[in-house]
Enzyme design. Structure first.
Site, PDB file in Angstrom:
ATOM      1  N   CYS A 402       0.967  -1.203   0.038  1.00 11.41           N
ATOM      2  CA  CYS A 402      -0.138   0.052   0.152  1.00 11.41           C
ATOM      3  C   CYS A 402       0.890   1.307   0.051  1.00 11.41           C
ATOM      4  O   CYS A 402       1.433   1.715  -0.914  1.00 11.41           O
ATOM      5  CB  CYS A 402      -1.153  -0.076   1.124  1.00 11.41           C
ATOM      6  SG  CYS A 402      -2.661   0.931   0.773  1.00 11.41           S
ATOM      7  N   HIS A 533      -3.889  -5.105   0.307  1.00 12.67           N
ATOM      8  CA  HIS A 533      -3.060  -5.863   1.272  1.00 12.67           C
ATOM      9  C   HIS A 533      -3.196  -7.147   1.588  1.00 12.67           C
ATOM     10  O   HIS A 533      -4.182  -7.628   2.200  1.00 12.67           O
ATOM     11  CB  HIS A 533      -3.940  -5.178   2.759  1.00 12.67           C
ATOM     12  CG  HIS A 533      -3.779  -3.526   2.963  1.00 12.67           C
ATOM     13  ND1 HIS A 533      -2.469  -3.122   3.776  1.00 12.67           N
ATOM     14  CD2 HIS A 533      -4.306  -2.447   2.330  1.00 12.67           C
ATOM     15  CE1 HIS A 533      -2.795  -1.950   3.806  1.00 12.67           C
ATOM     16  NE2 HIS A 533      -3.537  -1.491   3.091  1.00 12.67           N
ATOM     17  N   GLU A 535      -1.531  -9.070   2.957  1.00 14.53           N
ATOM     18  CA  GLU A 535      -1.396  -9.900   4.408  1.00 14.53           C
ATOM     19  C   GLU A 535      -2.672  -9.988   5.238  1.00 14.53           C
ATOM     20  O   GLU A 535      -2.777 -11.036   6.028  1.00 14.53           O
ATOM     21  CB  GLU A 535      -0.769  -9.015   5.450  1.00 14.53           C
ATOM     22  CG  GLU A 535      -1.421  -7.775   5.981  1.00 14.53           C
ATOM     23  CD  GLU A 535      -1.484  -6.340   4.873  1.00 14.53           C
ATOM     24  OE1 GLU A 535      -1.157  -6.452   3.643  1.00 14.53           O
ATOM     25  OE2 GLU A 535      -1.949  -5.258   5.192  1.00 14.53           O
TER      26      GLU A 535
HETATM   27  N1  GLN Z   1      -1.927   6.474   3.152  1.00 15.90           N
HETATM   28  C1  GLN Z   1      -2.112   5.714   1.800  1.00 15.90           C
HETATM   29  C2  GLN Z   1      -3.297   6.132   1.185  1.00 15.90           C
HETATM   30  O1  GLN Z   1      -4.381   6.239   1.594  1.00 15.90           O
HETATM   31  C3  GLN Z   1      -1.862   4.389   2.062  1.00 15.90           C
HETATM   32  C4  GLN Z   1      -2.886   3.670   2.757  1.00 15.90           C
HETATM   33  C5  GLN Z   1      -2.199   2.562   3.365  1.00 15.90           C
HETATM   34  O2  GLN Z   1      -1.119   2.013   3.267  1.00 15.90           O
HETATM   35  N2  GLN Z   1      -3.128   1.596   3.699  1.00 15.90           N
HETATM   36  O3  GLN Z   1      -3.588   5.824   0.054  1.00 15.90           O
END
Ligand code: GLN
Length: 560
Positions: A402, A533, A535
Site C-alpha cells: 500500500c 493488503h 497480508e
Molecule cells: N496512506 C495511503 C493511502 O491512503 C496508503 C494507505 C495504506 O497504506 N493503507 O492511499
C-alpha cells in the site's frame, strides 16, 4: 411518565438451530482472549461443525477505521470492506474462512442502527430505551450472523473485561439469550491467574472477583479458561470450581506457550471440544480432525535455516515499548510463507524515522529482504524513501504494501525519472509532480470531512499481466484482494514510469488503477509493490503467494 412498553419475545424470528458460545474476559485485558477464542472455534470446527466467529468491541467508534493503530493495534479489513479489530483477523486465520461485516460490532455501530431505526419509525412510536433495545439489537445481529453463515455454532467474543461499565449491555444480551434458550448458550470466561513474584504462589482471588462481577450482571460462567504463566494444579482448580460455581472439569488450564498455534492442540488434549459439546447439548459430528493444523504446527518448528526480514514502519516505537501489533497480519503472513518453505523467519522491526539522515542505511545489508507496510501521513516518510532506494540499488528483495508501493513508485520517480519534487497529495498536495494523487471519489469525501469508512475498502479485482513475477506467483490472470487506501498512482505518470522500467503487473479491470508494480528480474531479483493488503488473506493453511515469492527471493538473496 411514559409507560414501559411490552416487547415482543427476543426469539420472534425463529432461532435458526444454532448454538452460541460467548467468550468474556475476566481480571485483565491482554491475556490472549482473542487467540483463546479463535482456538476454541478451531477445535469445534475440527469436530465437523460449521462455525462462525464474531467480535463485539465496546467502543463508541462505529468501526476500528478511525482509531490510531498505536492505541488499538492493526485495523483489519474484512472482505466486504468493514474496518475491524485485529481479532477478526485471528478468527479468519485460525478458521481459514472469510467473515462478513455482520460478524463485527461496536457499541457505536449498535447505537447508530438503533437510532437510525428510530428515525425511520421502525419502533412504531414506542419508547426506545437503552434496555432492552440496545441488547435486542445486539441479539438480532448475533442471530443474523448465525443465519448468514448457516452456522451450527456462533462464537461471540465480548471485548473488554467484565466489571467495566462499557460492556454491561453486551452481558445483558447474553443474559437475555440464555433465559430464552438455556440449552443453546454457553459462557466461557477467559481469566488470568497471576503468580506474583514476591509471593511465588498462583492466586485465584482475582478470578473469583471477576466471576462475581459477571454473576452480578446475571450471567454465569459455564467454563473458565485460566490463562497463567504456568499450568494450574488440582488444588487451585478445585478452589476455582468451588468459589466460581463451575464444575472442576470445566476449569481449563491455559499456561503460556511458546507458540500460539499450539493452543488448539493443547485444548484438544484437555478435551475441550467434548466438554463444550456437552455444555451445549451437541453431539460432535466427527472425531477431532486437526491433521492439517498439526502439519502446519510441525512445519512451523521444523525449519533450521533462517530468513532475515526487516519490516520498516513508523508505528513501532511507543514510549519505551515496541509495538508490533500494529502490523500483526504482515508479521503473520511472513511467518506462514517462511514456515511453508521450511524456514524460520527472523523478523526485525525498524523505525523508519531512524533512516532519514541516511547514516544507518548500511545496517540494512544484513537482511535478506525488506518490507515496508501500509501507513498514513508524513511521519517517517523520508526514512522509508531512503530505505527503498537502498533496497533497489543494492538488489535486496523489497516488498512494499500500500503506502510501501506508493513510496516505491515515488522513489523511482524522484531518482530514476529525476522528478525531484515527485510527491503524494497526502504529504505535499502542492507539489508539481503528484505522482501519487488522491482518487477522485476520495477527494469529495475529504472535502466534506467524511473520514470514517470512506476509503477504497474491501475486495476489488485486478488483472495480472502474463510473464511477470506476480503472474508466476499467483498462477492466475485474475485476482481479488482487499484494499484500504485514499490515494493511488496518478494515471498521468504511468507511461513515463513504464518507459523507465516499472512494470505494472496488476491493474484494475478498467485499467485505471495500478494494483501491482514490479521491476523486471534482469534489473532486480525481487522488487514489488502492491496497492492492496495481501497480508489480510494470508492464512496458516494457505500462505499468500506474493509473500511466498518475496520470502523465496529473500532466502535466495541471503544464501547465494
Ligand atoms: N496512506 C495511503 C493511502 O491512503 C496508503 C494507505 C495504506 O497504506 N493503507 O492511499
Amino acid at each position: 411518565m411514559p409507560k414501559v412498553s411490552i416487547r415482543p419475545k427476543i426469539s420472534n424470528s425463529k432461532v435458526a438451530n444454532a448454538k452460541y458460545i460467548f467468550v468474556v474476559g475476566g481480571v485483565m485485558s491482554g491475556v490472549g482472549k482473542g487467540i483463546t477464542a479463535s482456538s476454541v472455534a478451531t477445535i469445534l470446527q475440527a469436530r465437523g461443525f460449521k462455525i462462525t466467529a464474531m467480535k463485539i468491541d465496546p467502543y463508541i467508534n462505529v468501526d476500528a477505521g478511525t482509531m490510531n493503530p498505536t492505541e488499538h493495534g492493526e485495523v483489519f479489513v474484512l472482505k466486504d470492506g468493514l474496518e475491524t479489530d485485529q481479532d477478526m483477523g485471528n478468527y479468519e486465520r485460525f478458521l481459514n474462512q472469510d467473515l462478513p461485516a455482520i460478524n463485527y460490532m461496536t457499541t457505536g455501530s449498535v447505537y447508530l442502527s438503533v437510532i437510525e431505526k428510530e428515525r425511520n419509525l421502525e419502533y412504531k412510536g414506542k419508547n426506545v430505551e437503552v434496555v432492552p433495545d440496545i441488547p435486542l439489537e445486539v441479539i438480532r445481529r448475533i442471530k443474523k450472523a448465525g443465519e448468514v453463515a448457516k452456522a451450527d455454532i456462533v462464537l461471540v467474543e465480548v471485548g473488554g473485561t467484565v466489571g467495566e461499565y462499557q460492556n454491561i449491555l453486551f452481558l445483558e444480551a447474553i443474559r437475555m439469550m440464555k433465559t430464552e434458550n438455556p440449552d443453546d448458550i454457553a459462557t466461557v470466561m477467559v481469566s488470568y491467574l497471576p503468580v506474583p513474584g514476591s509471593i511465588g504462589e498462583m492466586k485465584t482471588k482475582p478470578t473469583q472477583t471477576a466471576v462475581r462481577a459477571l454473576n452480578g450482571a446475571g450471567v454465569f460462567a459455564d467454563m473458565i479458561i485460566a490463562r497463567s504463566p504456568v499450568g494450574i494444579d488440582d488444588k487451585r482448580k478445585a478452589k476455582i470450581a468451588t468459589f466460581c460455581n463451575v464444575r472442576s472439569e470445566n476449569v481449563i488450564s491455559a499456561p503460556d506457550v511458546p507458540s500460539i498455534y499450539d493452543i488448539p492442540i493443547n485444548f484438544e488434549q484437555a478435551e475441550l471440544s467434548e466438554k463444550l459439546c456437552h455444555l451445549l447439548h451437541l453431539k460432535p459430528k466427527k472425531t477431532t480432525d486437526l491433521t492439517a493444523w498439526k502439519k502446519f504446527v510441525t512445519k512451523s518448528k521444523k525449519g533450521i535455516d533462517e530468513v532475515k526480514i526487516a519490516v520498516v514502519g513508523k508505528y513501532f516505537g511507543s514510549g519505551d515499548f515496541v509495538l508490533s501489533d500494529v502490523y500483526l497480519s504482515v508479521l503473520e503472513a511472513i511467518k506462514y510463507s517462511a514456515y511453508n518453505q521450511n524456514l524460520q523467519p527472523k523478523i526485525t522491526y525498524l523505525s523508519s524515522q531512524d533512516f532519514a539522515d541516511g547514516k544507518k542505511l548500511k545496517d540494512l545489508k544484513q537482511f535478506d529482504g525488506i518490507l515496508v507496510p501500509g501507513g498514513f501521513g508524513s511521519t517517517g516518510i523520508d526514512g522509508k524513501l531512503k530505505v527503498i532506494e537502498y533496497a533497489r540499488k543494492n538488489k535486496i528483495p523489497y516488498f512494499g504494501i500500500c503506502y510501501g508501493m506508493q513510496l516505491a513508485v515515488l522513489e523511482y520517480a524522484q531518482n530514476v525519472l529525476k522528478l525531484t519534487d515527485a510527491s503524494t497529495a497526502e504529504i505535499n498536495p502542492k507539489a508539481k509532480n503528484l505522482v501519487v494523487d488522491i482518487m477522485p471519489d476520495q477527494k469529495i469525501n475529504l472535502e466534506n470531512g467524511k473520514m470514517g469508512g470512506t476509503m477504497r475498502l474491501g475486495e476489488y479485482e485486478a488483472v495480472i499481466k502474463k510473464g511477470t513475477i506476480a503472474h508466476k506467483a499467483y498462477g492466475s490472470d485474475k485476482i481479488i484482494e482487499r484494499h484500504r487506501h485514499r490515494y493511488e498512482i496518478n494515471p498521468d505518470y504511468i507511461a513515463g514510469l513504464e518507459e523507465k522500467g516499472i512494470v505494472f503487473s496488476g491493474v484494475s479491470p478498467d485499467k485505471r488503477r495500478m494494483e501491482i508494480m514490479e521491476l523486471p528480474t534482469h534489473i532486480h531479483p525481487f522488487f514489488m509493490g502492491v496497492q492492496f493488503h495481501p497480508e489480510l488473506v494470508a492464512r496458516p493453511l494457505s500462505p499468500h503467494p506474493l509473500f511466498s515469492a518475496f520470502i523465496k527471493a529473500s532466502y535466495q538473496n541471503g544464501h547465494h
